[in-house]
Design a protein around this motif. Structure first.
Motif, PDB file in Angstrom:
ATOM      1  N   ILE A  50      10.381  -2.058  -2.202  1.00  0.00           N
ATOM      2  CA  ILE A  50       8.929  -1.951  -2.080  1.00  0.00           C
ATOM      3  C   ILE A  50       8.557  -0.504  -1.755  1.00  0.00           C
ATOM      4  CG2 ILE A  50       6.860  -2.735  -0.869  1.00  0.00           C
ATOM      5  CD1 ILE A  50       8.286  -5.298  -0.192  1.00  0.00           C
ATOM      6  N   PRO A  51       7.951   0.231  -2.684  1.00  0.00           N
ATOM      7  CA  PRO A  51       7.569   1.627  -2.410  1.00  0.00           C
ATOM      8  C   PRO A  51       6.324   1.708  -1.533  1.00  0.00           C
ATOM      9  CG  PRO A  51       6.839   0.986  -4.609  1.00  0.00           C
ATOM     10  CD  PRO A  51       7.608  -0.187  -4.059  1.00  0.00           C
ATOM     11  N   LEU A  52       6.292   2.736  -0.678  1.00  0.00           N
ATOM     12  CA  LEU A  52       5.126   2.957   0.189  1.00  0.00           C
ATOM     13  C   LEU A  52       4.525   4.350   0.014  1.00  0.00           C
ATOM     14  CD1 LEU A  52       6.098   1.525   3.711  1.00  0.00           C
ATOM     15  CD2 LEU A  52       4.874   0.376   1.860  1.00  0.00           C
ATOM     16  N   LYS A  53       5.307   5.280  -0.487  1.00  0.00           N
ATOM     17  CA  LYS A  53       4.908   6.691  -0.474  1.00  0.00           C
ATOM     18  C   LYS A  53       3.554   6.916  -1.140  1.00  0.00           C
ATOM     19  CE  LYS A  53       6.690  11.317  -1.420  1.00  0.00           C
ATOM     20  NZ  LYS A  53       5.576  11.788  -2.253  1.00  0.00           N
ATOM     21  N   ASP A  54       3.300   6.231  -2.241  1.00  0.00           N
ATOM     22  CA  ASP A  54       2.041   6.439  -2.966  1.00  0.00           C
ATOM     23  C   ASP A  54       0.831   6.004  -2.145  1.00  0.00           C
ATOM     24  OD1 ASP A  54       3.217   3.744  -3.554  1.00  0.00           O
ATOM     25  OD2 ASP A  54       1.288   3.433  -4.531  1.00  0.00           O
ATOM     26  N   LEU A  55       1.034   5.067  -1.225  1.00  0.00           N
ATOM     27  CA  LEU A  55      -0.070   4.584  -0.399  1.00  0.00           C
ATOM     28  C   LEU A  55      -0.529   5.636   0.609  1.00  0.00           C
ATOM     29  CD1 LEU A  55       1.183   0.970   0.442  1.00  0.00           C
ATOM     30  CD2 LEU A  55      -0.523   1.620  -1.273  1.00  0.00           C
ATOM     31  N   PHE A  56       0.415   6.449   1.088  1.00  0.00           N
ATOM     32  CA  PHE A  56       0.114   7.388   2.162  1.00  0.00           C
ATOM     33  C   PHE A  56      -0.165   8.808   1.670  1.00  0.00           C
ATOM     34  CE2 PHE A  56       1.920   3.846   4.352  1.00  0.00           C
ATOM     35  CZ  PHE A  56       1.369   3.862   5.615  1.00  0.00           C
ATOM     36  N   ASP A  57       0.335   9.145   0.485  1.00  0.00           N
ATOM     37  CA  ASP A  57       0.041  10.465  -0.073  1.00  0.00           C
ATOM     38  C   ASP A  57      -1.438  10.536  -0.450  1.00  0.00           C
ATOM     39  OD1 ASP A  57       2.647  11.145   0.236  1.00  0.00           O
ATOM     40  OD2 ASP A  57       3.147  11.237  -1.897  1.00  0.00           O
ATOM     41  N   ASP A  58      -2.137  11.495   0.115  1.00  0.00           N
ATOM     42  CA  ASP A  58      -3.556  11.704  -0.203  1.00  0.00           C
ATOM     43  C   ASP A  58      -4.379  10.422  -0.040  1.00  0.00           C
ATOM     44  OD1 ASP A  58      -2.971  14.390  -0.957  1.00  0.00           O
ATOM     45  OD2 ASP A  58      -2.254  13.644  -2.891  1.00  0.00           O
ATOM     46  N   ALA A  59      -4.128   9.696   1.046  1.00  0.00           N
ATOM     47  CA  ALA A  59      -4.863   8.449   1.326  1.00  0.00           C
ATOM     48  C   ALA A  59      -6.344   8.746   1.524  1.00  0.00           C
ATOM     49  CB  ALA A  59      -4.296   7.779   2.570  1.00  0.00           C
ATOM     50  N   PRO A  60      -7.229   7.827   1.130  1.00  0.00           N
ATOM     51  CA  PRO A  60      -8.678   8.059   1.243  1.00  0.00           C
ATOM     52  C   PRO A  60      -9.178   8.107   2.677  1.00  0.00           C
ATOM     53  CG  PRO A  60      -8.230   5.793   0.574  1.00  0.00           C
ATOM     54  CD  PRO A  60      -6.919   6.529   0.510  1.00  0.00           C
ATOM     55  N   VAL A  61      -8.438   7.477   3.590  1.00  0.00           N
ATOM     56  CA  VAL A  61      -8.786   7.505   5.014  1.00  0.00           C
ATOM     57  C   VAL A  61      -7.510   7.742   5.805  1.00  0.00           C
ATOM     58  CG1 VAL A  61     -10.780   5.988   4.791  1.00  0.00           C
ATOM     59  CG2 VAL A  61      -8.531   4.992   5.165  1.00  0.00           C
ATOM     60  N   ASN A  62      -7.644   7.925   7.110  1.00  0.00           N
ATOM     61  CA  ASN A  62      -6.481   8.189   7.950  1.00  0.00           C
ATOM     62  C   ASN A  62      -5.673   6.927   8.182  1.00  0.00           C
ATOM     63  OD1 ASN A  62      -4.661   9.400   9.775  1.00  0.00           O
ATOM     64  ND2 ASN A  62      -5.932   8.775  11.506  1.00  0.00           N
ATOM     65  N   TYR A  63      -4.405   6.929   7.776  1.00  0.00           N
ATOM     66  CA  TYR A  63      -3.515   5.798   7.982  1.00  0.00           C
ATOM     67  C   TYR A  63      -2.505   6.057   9.097  1.00  0.00           C
ATOM     68  CZ  TYR A  63      -5.050   3.634   3.558  1.00  0.00           C
ATOM     69  OH  TYR A  63      -5.780   3.036   2.558  1.00  0.00           O
ATOM     70  N   PHE A  64      -2.688   7.126   9.862  1.00  0.00           N
ATOM     71  CA  PHE A  64      -1.685   7.494  10.855  1.00  0.00           C
ATOM     72  C   PHE A  64      -2.184   7.329  12.280  1.00  0.00           C
ATOM     73  CE2 PHE A  64      -0.127   9.666   7.081  1.00  0.00           C
ATOM     74  CZ  PHE A  64       1.225   9.378   7.144  1.00  0.00           C
ATOM     75  N   ALA A  65      -1.234   6.997  13.160  1.00  0.00           N
ATOM     76  CA  ALA A  65      -1.518   6.845  14.584  1.00  0.00           C
ATOM     77  C   ALA A  65      -1.670   8.212  15.234  1.00  0.00           C
ATOM     78  CB  ALA A  65      -0.385   6.057  15.256  1.00  0.00           C
ATOM     79  N   ASP A  66      -1.879   8.217  16.542  1.00  0.00           N
ATOM     80  CA  ASP A  66      -2.093   9.467  17.267  1.00  0.00           C
ATOM     81  C   ASP A  66      -0.862  10.368  17.256  1.00  0.00           C
ATOM     82  OD1 ASP A  66      -4.673   8.745  17.870  1.00  0.00           O
ATOM     83  OD2 ASP A  66      -4.181   7.937  19.857  1.00  0.00           O
ATOM     84  N   ASP A  67       0.312   9.809  16.987  1.00  0.00           N
ATOM     85  CA  ASP A  67       1.514  10.634  16.936  1.00  0.00           C
ATOM     86  C   ASP A  67       1.681  11.319  15.580  1.00  0.00           C
ATOM     87  OD1 ASP A  67       2.294   8.556  15.294  1.00  0.00           O
ATOM     88  OD2 ASP A  67       4.050   7.980  16.471  1.00  0.00           O
ATOM     89  N   HIS A  68       0.783  11.025  14.631  1.00  0.00           N
ATOM     90  CA  HIS A  68       0.787  11.627  13.294  1.00  0.00           C
ATOM     91  C   HIS A  68       2.069  11.313  12.520  1.00  0.00           C
ATOM     92  CE1 HIS A  68      -2.819  14.046  14.208  1.00  0.00           C
ATOM     93  NE2 HIS A  68      -2.288  14.133  15.414  1.00  0.00           N
ATOM     94  N   PHE A  69       2.748  10.279  12.924  1.00  0.00           N
ATOM     95  CA  PHE A  69       4.023   9.935  12.287  1.00  0.00           C
ATOM     96  C   PHE A  69       4.068   8.464  11.885  1.00  0.00           C
ATOM     97  CE2 PHE A  69       8.572   8.881  12.234  1.00  0.00           C
ATOM     98  CZ  PHE A  69       9.054   9.895  11.422  1.00  0.00           C
ATOM     99  N   HIS A  70       3.709   7.580  12.815  1.00  0.00           N
ATOM    100  CA  HIS A  70       3.706   6.146  12.526  1.00  0.00           C
ATOM    101  C   HIS A  70       2.347   5.719  11.972  1.00  0.00           C
ATOM    102  CE1 HIS A  70       6.989   6.457  15.558  1.00  0.00           C
ATOM    103  NE2 HIS A  70       7.558   5.592  14.749  1.00  0.00           N
ATOM    104  N   PRO A  71       2.287   4.608  11.264  1.00  0.00           N
ATOM    105  CA  PRO A  71       0.991   4.119  10.773  1.00  0.00           C
ATOM    106  C   PRO A  71       0.122   3.624  11.923  1.00  0.00           C
ATOM    107  CG  PRO A  71       2.826   3.123   9.560  1.00  0.00           C
ATOM    108  CD  PRO A  71       3.410   3.792  10.764  1.00  0.00           C
ATOM    109  N   ASN A  72      -1.191   3.728  11.739  1.00  0.00           N
ATOM    110  CA  ASN A  72      -2.115   3.048  12.644  1.00  0.00           C
ATOM    111  C   ASN A  72      -2.348   1.635  12.108  1.00  0.00           C
ATOM    112  OD1 ASN A  72      -3.874   3.336  10.463  1.00  0.00           O
ATOM    113  ND2 ASN A  72      -5.037   5.002  11.398  1.00  0.00           N
TER     114      ASN A  72
END
Length: 310
Positions: free
Chosen positions: A258-280
């Protein structure tokens, strides 16, 4: 004029990224631990609120609170409906294995990440979905191999219909840590070979425990793409390691990538938590959508094969 080689520039850039990651991680861990202490102290002193209209205690369950914080969009509902239609011919047992993405680190609602979203929304009136979650922050492929020998996990895997795995991101980070002052792309390529070998060992062990379950290996995204998209080598590392996961799954029956990279590259909104590493939480929701999409496709194929055979 000082001439800086491309190899030195690559090394320096990746080193800067890793230092930034460490600073984010250390700060986030301290903040999370401190926040937990404050919340626990506050809860001990807090009185139970009352409804002024009737004087009765307001006693919402944790599930009700999480439901308010976890609104499921129409798109996710559609995925759930399709998945349950194709997969729900009986109760479903799901086992989740892996690292912090499986544990749900970064989910600000404390809702368990993508696994929690699946668990709260997949249960139906007629059939039940049970999820055994063995995800833990920091785990690498070496850790997972040892866990596959533990009785609790083996027993759970024996009864599994679906197995979801996130593993390998910490293997990549280990290359950073072990080669902090001598970082090159070759170091990642060397470890990539070992990662592929360990993935084969993991799949072989799982197949020996349960040869019928569908196994889904969830790929990597590049958490640094949002700030360092110009460092092509970071994308190259993530892409190469994703290709390993795809290549390994293609060699086993009932195994899927299951690929995920395309979901997070240039995402339309912020998908990251406060650590800027894990997803929110929103990031975990799009992961849940993608997982359901692939589960639905596999379920649809099973139905077609059964129809053709019957």
């Amino acid at each position: 004029m000082i001439h800086i080689s491309r190899q030195t520039l690559i090394k320096t850039s990746i080193l800067i990224v890793f230092i930034i990651f460490l600073l984010f991680t250390i700060g986030y861990n301290f903040y999370s631990e401190r926040e937990t202490e404050i919340v626990e102290t506050h809860n001990q002193d807090k009185e139970v609120p009352h409804d002024p209209s009737n004087g009765e205690e307001i006693n919402e369950t944790e599930e009700e609170v999480l439901h308010k914080e976890d609104p499921v969009g129409d798109f996710l509902k559609e995925k759930i409906d399709k998945a349950t239609t194709l997969l729900f011919t009986r109760d479903l047992q799901i086992v989740t294995l892996g690292d912090s993405l499986t544990e749900g680190i970064g989910d600000e609602t404390n809702g368990g990440g993508y696994v929690g979203i699946l668990e709260r929304n997949m249960n139906q009136d007629m059939y039940e979905v049970k999820i055994d979650n063995f995800g833990k922050r920091g785990r690498r492929t070496t850790h997972l191999l040892k866990l596959l020998e533990e009785k609790e996990i083996v027993d759970s895997l024996e009864n599994a219909d679906v197995i979801l795995i996130t593993i390998g991101a910490n293997d990549i980070m280990q290359v950073f840590k072990e080669n902090f002052t001598k970082l090159t792309l070759e170091k990642f390529e060397q470890e990539q070979i070992q990662y592929e070998n360990r993935l084969h060992d993991i799949f072989s062990k799982i197949k020996n425990i349960n040869g019928e379950a569908d196994i889904f290996l969830i790929g990597f995204y590049n958490p640094f793409h949002q700030y360092f998209s110009y460092i092509e080598e970071l994308d190259l590392i993530v892409n190469n390691w994703n290709e390993v996961g795809l290549r390994v799954t293609e060699q086993y029956e009932h195994a899927h990538f299951i690929p995920l990279k395309d979901l997070f590259d240039d995402a339309p909104v912020n998908y990251f938590a406060d650590d800027h590493f894990h997803p929110n939480h929103l990031g975990y929701q799009v992961i849940a959508e993608r997982v359901l999409q692939y589960m639905s496709n596999v379920g649809e194929n099973h139905v077609e094969m059964e129809s053709a055979g019957g």
